[in-house]
Design a protein around this motif. Sequence first.
Motif, PDB file in Angstrom:
ATOM      1  N   LEU A   1      57.873 -69.925 -79.489  1.00 26.52           N
ATOM      2  CA  LEU A   1      58.567 -68.695 -79.879  1.00 26.52           C
ATOM      3  C   LEU A   1      58.020 -68.128 -81.186  1.00 26.52           C
ATOM      4  O   LEU A   1      57.872 -66.910 -81.328  1.00 26.52           O
ATOM      5  N   LEU A   2      57.716 -68.991 -82.144  1.00 25.07           N
ATOM      6  CA  LEU A   2      57.117 -68.514 -83.396  1.00 25.07           C
ATOM      7  C   LEU A   2      55.755 -67.886 -83.154  1.00 25.07           C
ATOM      8  O   LEU A   2      55.428 -66.838 -83.723  1.00 25.07           O
ATOM      9  N   ALA A   3      54.950 -68.504 -82.310  1.00 24.90           N
ATOM     10  CA  ALA A   3      53.626 -67.966 -82.004  1.00 24.90           C
ATOM     11  C   ALA A   3      53.734 -66.608 -81.319  1.00 24.90           C
ATOM     12  O   ALA A   3      52.995 -65.670 -81.654  1.00 24.90           O
ATOM     13  N   ILE A   4      54.646 -66.476 -80.372  1.00 28.11           N
ATOM     14  CA  ILE A   4      54.836 -65.186 -79.694  1.00 28.11           C
ATOM     15  C   ILE A   4      55.324 -64.140 -80.680  1.00 28.11           C
ATOM     16  O   ILE A   4      54.852 -62.998 -80.673  1.00 28.11           O
ATOM     17  N   GLY A   5      56.253 -64.507 -81.538  1.00 25.86           N
ATOM     18  CA  GLY A   5      56.755 -63.560 -82.542  1.00 25.86           C
ATOM     19  C   GLY A   5      55.667 -63.102 -83.498  1.00 25.86           C
ATOM     20  O   GLY A   5      55.568 -61.909 -83.830  1.00 25.86           O
TER      21      GLY A   5
ATOM     22  N   TRP B   1      52.418 -63.106 -82.881  1.00 22.06           N
ATOM     23  CA  TRP B   1      51.467 -62.314 -82.106  1.00 22.06           C
ATOM     24  C   TRP B   1      51.977 -60.885 -81.905  1.00 22.06           C
ATOM     25  O   TRP B   1      51.239 -59.925 -82.109  1.00 22.06           O
ATOM     26  N   VAL B   2      53.256 -60.738 -81.535  1.00 19.16           N
ATOM     27  CA  VAL B   2      53.838 -59.407 -81.356  1.00 19.16           C
ATOM     28  C   VAL B   2      53.857 -58.660 -82.685  1.00 19.16           C
ATOM     29  O   VAL B   2      53.532 -57.473 -82.750  1.00 19.16           O
ATOM     30  N   GLY B   3      54.220 -59.352 -83.756  1.00 25.66           N
ATOM     31  CA  GLY B   3      54.237 -58.712 -85.075  1.00 25.66           C
ATOM     32  C   GLY B   3      52.868 -58.215 -85.496  1.00 25.66           C
ATOM     33  O   GLY B   3      52.735 -57.114 -86.043  1.00 25.66           O
ATOM     34  N   LEU B   4      51.839 -59.010 -85.255  1.00 31.53           N
ATOM     35  CA  LEU B   4      50.482 -58.578 -85.591  1.00 31.53           C
ATOM     36  C   LEU B   4      50.051 -57.384 -84.750  1.00 31.53           C
ATOM     37  O   LEU B   4      49.406 -56.457 -85.261  1.00 31.53           O
ATOM     38  N   ARG B   5      50.388 -57.396 -83.469  1.00 30.37           N
ATOM     39  CA  ARG B   5      50.029 -56.270 -82.595  1.00 30.37           C
ATOM     40  C   ARG B   5      50.728 -54.990 -83.047  1.00 30.37           C
ATOM     41  O   ARG B   5      50.116 -53.922 -83.085  1.00 30.37           O
ATOM     42  N   VAL B   6      51.998 -55.085 -83.372  1.00 27.51           N
ATOM     43  CA  VAL B   6      52.739 -53.904 -83.838  1.00 27.51           C
ATOM     44  C   VAL B   6      52.183 -53.424 -85.172  1.00 27.51           C
ATOM     45  O   VAL B   6      52.028 -52.215 -85.395  1.00 27.51           O
ATOM     46  N   ALA B   7      51.850 -54.336 -86.063  1.00 24.23           N
ATOM     47  CA  ALA B   7      51.297 -53.946 -87.362  1.00 24.23           C
ATOM     48  C   ALA B   7      49.936 -53.268 -87.194  1.00 24.23           C
ATOM     49  O   ALA B   7      49.668 -52.250 -87.843  1.00 24.23           O
ATOM     50  N   CYS B   8      49.091 -53.791 -86.325  1.00 21.58           N
ATOM     51  CA  CYS B   8      47.791 -53.165 -86.070  1.00 21.58           C
ATOM     52  C   CYS B   8      47.968 -51.773 -85.469  1.00 21.58           C
ATOM     53  O   CYS B   8      47.275 -50.826 -85.849  1.00 21.58           O
ATOM     54  N   TRP B   9      48.894 -51.644 -84.541  1.00 20.36           N
ATOM     55  CA  TRP B   9      49.166 -50.344 -83.935  1.00 20.36           C
ATOM     56  C   TRP B   9      49.672 -49.355 -84.979  1.00 20.36           C
ATOM     57  O   TRP B   9      49.249 -48.197 -85.013  1.00 20.36           O
ATOM     58  N   ALA B  10      50.574 -49.811 -85.858  1.00 17.94           N
ATOM     59  CA  ALA B  10      51.124 -48.936 -86.897  1.00 17.94           C
ATOM     60  C   ALA B  10      50.045 -48.500 -87.879  1.00 17.94           C
ATOM     61  O   ALA B  10      50.011 -47.340 -88.312  1.00 17.94           O
TER      62      ALA B  10
END
Length: 95
Positions: A73-77, A79-88
């Motif tokens: 769950l930490l790894a998925i969180g 990964w999602v956080g990094l993807r959202v930050a890159c998109w932003a």
Amino acid sequence: MTVFVVWLVAFAVFLFLLLKAWDGALGAMVKRRLPTQLQGEPAQDRWVMSTALAVLGATFIIKPVSMLLTLILLAIGIWVGLRVACWAVRKAKLH
């Protein structure tokens, strides 16, 4: 009660082995990974980091499925956080 005793034994074994390995590769790895601001006295770092790693190791011995699910769950969180930050950041640079 049995689980607690097993956890205490595992904790003691991990703590002993980690304290013994501190002068070798473990201490060098922690010193290399920790930022300068978080490094304190070497004797204090030895006890704090060894105790924290012993708690994690003993808990992993007692409840491996819970620990693995938490790590997943930490790894998925992350990964999602990094993807959202890159998109932003990409969206912010376009304007």
